[in-house]
Design an enzyme around this catalytic site. Structure first.
Site, PDB file in Angstrom:
ATOM      1  N   SER A 100      36.293 -11.057 -14.725  1.00 35.81           N
ATOM      2  CA  SER A 100      36.011 -11.004 -16.166  1.00 35.81           C
ATOM      3  C   SER A 100      35.624  -9.592 -16.603  1.00 35.81           C
ATOM      4  N   GLY A 139      34.548  -8.405 -29.227  1.00 32.11           N
ATOM      5  CA  GLY A 139      33.918  -9.400 -30.091  1.00 32.11           C
ATOM      6  C   GLY A 139      34.904 -10.055 -31.026  1.00 32.11           C
ATOM      7  N   TRP A 171      29.077 -15.452 -27.389  1.00 32.54           N
ATOM      8  CA  TRP A 171      29.781 -15.663 -26.115  1.00 32.54           C
ATOM      9  C   TRP A 171      30.518 -14.413 -25.687  1.00 32.54           C
ATOM     10  N   ILE A 172      29.904 -13.247 -25.777  1.00 26.23           N
ATOM     11  CA  ILE A 172      30.644 -12.015 -25.522  1.00 26.23           C
ATOM     12  C   ILE A 172      30.351 -11.481 -24.120  1.00 26.23           C
ATOM     13  N   GLU A 373      39.356 -17.402 -23.615  1.00 23.59           N
ATOM     14  CA  GLU A 373      40.736 -16.913 -23.844  1.00 23.59           C
ATOM     15  C   GLU A 373      41.646 -18.058 -24.282  1.00 23.59           C
TER      16      GLU A 373
HETATM   17  P1  TGC Z   1      48.888 -17.690 -36.162  1.00 26.46           P
HETATM   18  O1  TGC Z   1      49.231 -17.798 -37.600  1.00 26.46           O
HETATM   19  O2  TGC Z   1      49.602 -18.544 -35.171  1.00 26.46           O
HETATM   20  O3  TGC Z   1      49.058 -16.168 -35.672  1.00 26.46           O
HETATM   21  C1  TGC Z   1      48.588 -15.075 -36.436  1.00 26.46           C
HETATM   22  C2  TGC Z   1      49.428 -13.857 -36.075  1.00 26.46           C
HETATM   23  O4  TGC Z   1      49.253 -13.521 -34.687  1.00 26.46           O
HETATM   24  C3  TGC Z   1      50.516 -13.598 -33.983  1.00 26.46           C
HETATM   25  N1  TGC Z   1      50.222 -14.161 -32.654  1.00 26.46           N
HETATM   26  C4  TGC Z   1      50.168 -13.427 -31.532  1.00 26.46           C
HETATM   27  N2  TGC Z   1      50.416 -12.137 -31.302  1.00 26.46           N
HETATM   28  C5  TGC Z   1      50.255 -11.690 -30.048  1.00 26.46           C
HETATM   29  N3  TGC Z   1      49.862 -12.465 -29.023  1.00 26.46           N
HETATM   30  C6  TGC Z   1      49.582 -13.765 -29.217  1.00 26.46           C
HETATM   31  N4  TGC Z   1      49.154 -14.516 -28.201  1.00 26.46           N
HETATM   32  C7  TGC Z   1      49.758 -14.316 -30.513  1.00 26.46           C
HETATM   33  N5  TGC Z   1      49.571 -15.542 -31.068  1.00 26.46           N
HETATM   34  C8  TGC Z   1      49.862 -15.435 -32.374  1.00 26.46           C
HETATM   35  C9  TGC Z   1      51.380 -14.481 -34.849  1.00 26.46           C
HETATM   36  O5  TGC Z   1      52.751 -14.225 -34.631  1.00 26.46           O
HETATM   37  C10 TGC Z   1      50.929 -14.094 -36.240  1.00 26.46           C
HETATM   38  O6  TGC Z   1      51.510 -12.817 -36.525  1.00 26.46           O
HETATM   39  P2  TGC Z   1      51.886 -12.402 -38.033  1.00 26.46           P
HETATM   40  O7  TGC Z   1      52.596 -11.098 -37.898  1.00 26.46           O
HETATM   41  O8  TGC Z   1      52.751 -13.532 -38.568  1.00 26.46           O
HETATM   42  O9  TGC Z   1      50.594 -12.301 -38.786  1.00 26.46           O
HETATM   43  O10 TGC Z   1      47.304 -17.880 -36.035  1.00 26.46           O
HETATM   44  P3  TGC Z   1      46.406 -19.169 -36.155  1.00 26.46           P
HETATM   45  O11 TGC Z   1      45.241 -18.815 -37.040  1.00 26.46           O
HETATM   46  O12 TGC Z   1      47.230 -20.362 -36.549  1.00 26.46           O
HETATM   47  O13 TGC Z   1      45.834 -19.363 -34.663  1.00 26.46           O
HETATM   48  C11 TGC Z   1      46.658 -19.662 -33.613  1.00 26.46           C
HETATM   49  C12 TGC Z   1      45.855 -19.908 -32.306  1.00 26.46           C
HETATM   50  C13 TGC Z   1      45.015 -21.153 -32.416  1.00 26.46           C
HETATM   51  C14 TGC Z   1      46.870 -20.093 -31.196  1.00 26.46           C
HETATM   52  C15 TGC Z   1      44.982 -18.698 -31.947  1.00 26.46           C
HETATM   53  O14 TGC Z   1      44.125 -18.360 -32.927  1.00 26.46           O
HETATM   54  C16 TGC Z   1      44.292 -18.821 -30.618  1.00 26.46           C
HETATM   55  O15 TGC Z   1      44.848 -18.356 -29.623  1.00 26.46           O
HETATM   56  N6  TGC Z   1      43.038 -19.396 -30.527  1.00 26.46           N
HETATM   57  C17 TGC Z   1      42.248 -19.336 -29.295  1.00 26.46           C
HETATM   58  C18 TGC Z   1      41.160 -18.294 -29.478  1.00 26.46           C
HETATM   59  C19 TGC Z   1      40.913 -17.486 -28.259  1.00 26.46           C
HETATM   60  O16 TGC Z   1      41.695 -17.468 -27.313  1.00 26.46           O
HETATM   61  N7  TGC Z   1      39.802 -16.778 -28.245  1.00 26.46           N
HETATM   62  C20 TGC Z   1      39.493 -15.928 -27.153  1.00 26.46           C
HETATM   63  C21 TGC Z   1      38.311 -15.048 -27.476  1.00 26.46           C
HETATM   64  S1  TGC Z   1      38.167 -13.662 -26.365  1.00 26.46           S
HETATM   65  C22 TGC Z   1      37.668 -14.328 -24.926  1.00 26.46           C
HETATM   66  O17 TGC Z   1      37.558 -15.493 -24.734  1.00 26.46           O
HETATM   67  C23 TGC Z   1      37.387 -13.352 -23.853  1.00 26.46           C
HETATM   68  S2  TGC Z   1      36.814 -14.029 -22.360  1.00 26.46           S
HETATM   69  C24 TGC Z   1      37.080 -12.655 -21.416  1.00 26.46           C
HETATM   70  C25 TGC Z   1      36.596 -12.742 -20.045  1.00 26.46           C
HETATM   71  O18 TGC Z   1      35.362 -12.797 -19.843  1.00 26.46           O
HETATM   72  O19 TGC Z   1      37.453 -12.661 -19.133  1.00 26.46           O
HETATM   73  P1  FAD Z   2      35.669 -24.833 -30.140  1.00 21.62           P
HETATM   74  O1  FAD Z   2      36.712 -24.005 -30.783  1.00 21.62           O
HETATM   75  O2  FAD Z   2      34.563 -25.361 -30.985  1.00 21.62           O
HETATM   76  O3  FAD Z   2      36.389 -26.070 -29.418  1.00 21.62           O
HETATM   77  C1  FAD Z   2      35.689 -27.247 -29.009  1.00 21.62           C
HETATM   78  C2  FAD Z   2      36.748 -28.241 -28.500  1.00 21.62           C
HETATM   79  O4  FAD Z   2      37.637 -28.596 -29.581  1.00 21.62           O
HETATM   80  C3  FAD Z   2      37.620 -27.678 -27.385  1.00 21.62           C
HETATM   81  O5  FAD Z   2      37.866 -28.676 -26.424  1.00 21.62           O
HETATM   82  C4  FAD Z   2      38.918 -27.315 -28.098  1.00 21.62           C
HETATM   83  O6  FAD Z   2      40.046 -27.369 -27.233  1.00 21.62           O
HETATM   84  C5  FAD Z   2      38.987 -28.402 -29.161  1.00 21.62           C
HETATM   85  N1  FAD Z   2      39.789 -28.008 -30.325  1.00 21.62           N
HETATM   86  C6  FAD Z   2      39.563 -26.991 -31.195  1.00 21.62           C
HETATM   87  N2  FAD Z   2      40.538 -26.925 -32.115  1.00 21.62           N
HETATM   88  C7  FAD Z   2      41.416 -27.905 -31.821  1.00 21.62           C
HETATM   89  C8  FAD Z   2      42.659 -28.353 -32.377  1.00 21.62           C
HETATM   90  N3  FAD Z   2      43.218 -27.727 -33.443  1.00 21.62           N
HETATM   91  N4  FAD Z   2      43.274 -29.407 -31.812  1.00 21.62           N
HETATM   92  C9  FAD Z   2      42.746 -30.027 -30.726  1.00 21.62           C
HETATM   93  N5  FAD Z   2      41.587 -29.660 -30.143  1.00 21.62           N
HETATM   94  C10 FAD Z   2      40.942 -28.619 -30.687  1.00 21.62           C
HETATM   95  N6  FAD Z   2      34.854 -14.696 -26.842  1.00 21.62           N
HETATM   96  C11 FAD Z   2      35.016 -13.391 -27.205  1.00 21.62           C
HETATM   97  O7  FAD Z   2      35.399 -13.088 -28.326  1.00 21.62           O
HETATM   98  N7  FAD Z   2      34.767 -12.396 -26.308  1.00 21.62           N
HETATM   99  C12 FAD Z   2      34.329 -12.647 -25.049  1.00 21.62           C
HETATM  100  O8  FAD Z   2      34.122 -11.702 -24.262  1.00 21.62           O
HETATM  101  C13 FAD Z   2      34.118 -13.997 -24.647  1.00 21.62           C
HETATM  102  N8  FAD Z   2      33.594 -14.268 -23.425  1.00 21.62           N
HETATM  103  C14 FAD Z   2      33.254 -15.560 -23.112  1.00 21.62           C
HETATM  104  C15 FAD Z   2      32.538 -15.824 -21.948  1.00 21.62           C
HETATM  105  C16 FAD Z   2      32.131 -17.124 -21.652  1.00 21.62           C
HETATM  106  C17 FAD Z   2      31.318 -17.389 -20.418  1.00 21.62           C
HETATM  107  C18 FAD Z   2      32.495 -18.192 -22.517  1.00 21.62           C
HETATM  108  C19 FAD Z   2      32.102 -19.612 -22.196  1.00 21.62           C
HETATM  109  C20 FAD Z   2      33.196 -17.933 -23.678  1.00 21.62           C
HETATM  110  C21 FAD Z   2      33.564 -16.625 -24.012  1.00 21.62           C
HETATM  111  N9  FAD Z   2      34.193 -16.321 -25.231  1.00 21.62           N
HETATM  112  C22 FAD Z   2      34.402 -15.023 -25.603  1.00 21.62           C
HETATM  113  C23 FAD Z   2      34.433 -17.373 -26.214  1.00 21.62           C
HETATM  114  C24 FAD Z   2      35.616 -18.270 -25.905  1.00 21.62           C
HETATM  115  O9  FAD Z   2      36.816 -17.628 -26.141  1.00 21.62           O
HETATM  116  C25 FAD Z   2      35.469 -19.560 -26.738  1.00 21.62           C
HETATM  117  O10 FAD Z   2      34.400 -20.301 -26.166  1.00 21.62           O
HETATM  118  C26 FAD Z   2      36.731 -20.374 -26.774  1.00 21.62           C
HETATM  119  O11 FAD Z   2      37.764 -19.710 -27.463  1.00 21.62           O
HETATM  120  C27 FAD Z   2      36.503 -21.756 -27.430  1.00 21.62           C
HETATM  121  O12 FAD Z   2      35.794 -21.642 -28.621  1.00 21.62           O
HETATM  122  P2  FAD Z   2      34.486 -22.564 -28.862  1.00 21.62           P
HETATM  123  O13 FAD Z   2      33.612 -22.449 -27.675  1.00 21.62           O
HETATM  124  O14 FAD Z   2      33.943 -22.215 -30.191  1.00 21.62           O
HETATM  125  O15 FAD Z   2      35.039 -24.060 -28.883  1.00 21.62           O
END
Ligand code: TGC
Ligand code: FAD
Length: 394
Positions: A100, A139, A171-172, A373
């Site tokens: 990570s 973030g 959760w950063i 992610e």
């Molecule tokens: P949507 O309308 O589908 O997309 C908006 C714009 O983004 C483009 N796009 C992408 N581009 C590059 N890579 C991707 N994977 C892309 N996915 C979508 C898309 O083409 C569009 O572009 P444009 O030009 O038309 O504006 O957006 P939406 O609001 O409907 O959301 C889609 C969804 C749910 C798939 C997305 O928001 C999502 O992936 N949600 C999950 C959130 C997530 O993964 N959060 C992670 C936070 S960071 C983290 O967890 C770090 S942990 C790190 C560690 O410790 O290792």
């Molecule tokens: P929620 O979005 O509230 O989801 C709760 C449940 O609802 C999940 O089971 C989900 O699958 C489900 N759900 C949500 N929407 C839908 C839908 N449309 N249909 C069906 N099911 C749905 N984020 C950062 O930005 N930077 C980081 O560095 C980072 N590091 C992290 C480190 C740790 C240890 C953890 C635990 C998280 C970290 N995150 C980070 C955040 C992480 O990316 C989020 O926890 C993750 O994206 C899920 O968001 P949430 O926890 O708010 O869950």
């Protein structure tokens, strides 16, 4: 607790090694040796104490694990994506939290500065991040916006010669130790921008998140912005919209696809060796059909994932990959690894719940890896939308 000897041997049932170059194998070997020497002996104790082994930041920099695909002129490794994947596999074989740290630094902090940043920003930040002199964090997630980051509330307002940043991220990873944060915030028009925030800016704080049962050796925190004055030159000039952060996630999810299989390989290797040695009912438990079923299924799933990752790496290096392909590989690897960790833990009986073996730690870590992610369900919906053309998110 005594320091651990790490005798890991990598499963390679389909000779995937033959698909690798000599350079790939050398890189893998050097990271594997590092993990055996510097991570395995200490990581369990750090995890038990819920402490981040801060010394790994410089070590990972020296190993070239930060930004391995970033061009060398900015301190990166200039390597291909298979090399990057192998590094993440080996680091997570040691601990998901170590991977990570490297994923966040390379894919979520260095990548956006390289890809979306100005030349001045690249030169100012990338070399220091590459060596580990500075640690970065990313973030995106907020208390009320996790899976749906497009709804974020964190915002910037134009205040003449600078910006005013307000809001909070949750959760950063790396936050409590980071000198630099790449933060995603909406401007007055509602458009998402990337902003580089530095520790020491007034109104910026990074409270630690306590009480985690997962990723205990990784530091997690909040990012709180209370009227933070950010110079305008800290905006990433070359991207606007959610595709900015999502583009970074594609790089980091790629690393997780490889990393989670590293953790799975460790669990399999330990369970196999334990089962061959542990005698019950007068024979090694590896001789019982139910235990063989678990081992056979583990090595099958690992092999399938190794091949998927290799192919994904080739597509990534050729610039042909789709985010949806990366999403599938991330989801698959996390599910496979979480299932393998659980089965391996059962195979060790009572010993499986102790810190004498890394399995319970991997199992708990993988609960975060399958969540961050993009959760497992979000990745299912990404594939669902890709193959049907219908959006089931909203
Ligand atoms: P949507 O309308 O589908 O997309 C908006 C714009 O983004 C483009 N796009 C992408 N581009 C590059 N890579 C991707 N994977 C892309 N996915 C979508 C898309 O083409 C569009 O572009 P444009 O030009 O038309 O504006 O957006 P939406 O609001 O409907 O959301 C889609 C969804 C749910 C798939 C997305 O928001 C999502 O992936 N949600 C999950 C959130 C997530 O993964 N959060 C992670 C936070 S960071 C983290 O967890 C770090 S942990 C790190 C560690 O410790 O290792
Ligand atoms: P929620 O979005 O509230 O989801 C709760 C449940 O609802 C999940 O089971 C989900 O699958 C489900 N759900 C949500 N929407 C839908 C839908 N449309 N249909 C069906 N099911 C749905 N984020 C950062 O930005 N930077 C980081 O560095 C980072 N590091 C992290 C480190 C740790 C240890 C953890 C635990 C998280 C970290 N995150 C980070 C955040 C992480 O990316 C989020 O926890 C993750 O994206 C899920 O968001 P949430 O926890 O708010 O869950």
């Amino acid at each position: 607790m005594a320091a651990k000897t790490d005798n890991f041997q990598s499963p390679d049932y389909f000779n995937v090694d033959e698909l690798l170059t000599e350079e790939h194998k050398l890189i893998r070997e050097s990271v594997r040796s590092y993990v055996k020497k510097e991570i395995s002996p200490i990581i369990e104790e750090y995890a038990q104490r819920a402490e981040f082994p801060v010394q790994i930041v410089k070590q990972l920099g020296e190993m070239g694990c930060f930004g391995p695909t970033i061009p060398e002129q900015y301190g990166g490794g200039g390597l291909d994506y298979i090399s990057y994947g192998l590094m993440m596999q080996e680091l997570e074989r040691g601990d998901s939290g170590v991977r990570s740290t490297a994923s966040v630094q390379g894919s979520l902090v260095m990548f956006p500065i390289y890809q979306y940043g100005s030349e001045e920003q690249r030169n100012k930040y990338l070399p220091k991040l590459a060596t580990g002199e500075w640690l970065g964090c990313f973030g995106l997630t907020e208390p009320d916006h996790g899976s749906d980051p497009g709804g974020m509330l964190t915002n910037i307002k134009d205040a003449g010669d600078h910006l005013i940043l307000n809001g909070a991220k949750m959760w950063i990873s790396n936050a409590p130790f980071a000198q630099v944060a790449v933060v995603w915030a909406k401007d007055e028009t509602g458009e998402i921008n990337g902003v580089i925030v530095e520790r020491g800016m007034e109104g910026f704080s990074t409270p630690t998140t306590h009480g985690k049962w997962s990723l205990r050796a990784s530091a997690t925190g909040e990012l709180v912005f209370d009227n933070v004055k950010v110079p305008k030159e800290n905006i990433l000039p070359n991207v606007k919209g959610l595709k900015g952060p999502l583009g970074c996630l594609t790089k980091a999810r790629y690393g997780i696809a490889w990393g989670a299989i590293g953790a799975a390989m460790d669990c399999y290797d330990i369970a196999l060796n334990y089962a061959k040695e542990r005698v019950q009912f007068g024979r090694p438990i590896a001789g019982f059909q139910l235990q063989q079923k678990k081992l056979a299924e583990m090595v099958t799933e690992i092999t399938k994932a190794q091949l998927l990752n290799w192919r994904l790496g080739v597509l990534m290096s050729e610039g042909k990959v789709t985010p949806q392909q990366v999403s599938m590989a991330k989801r698959n690897a996390c599910e496979v690894a979480a299932n393998i960790a659980r089965d391996a833990r059962q195979m060790l009986g009572g010993m499986g719940i102790t810190g004498e073996y890394p399995i319970m730690r991997h199992m708990m870590n993988l609960e975060s890896v399958i969540t961050y992610e993009g959760t497992h369900d979000i990745h299912l919906l990404i594939t669902g939308m890709d193959i049907t053309g219908l959006n089931a998110f909203k």
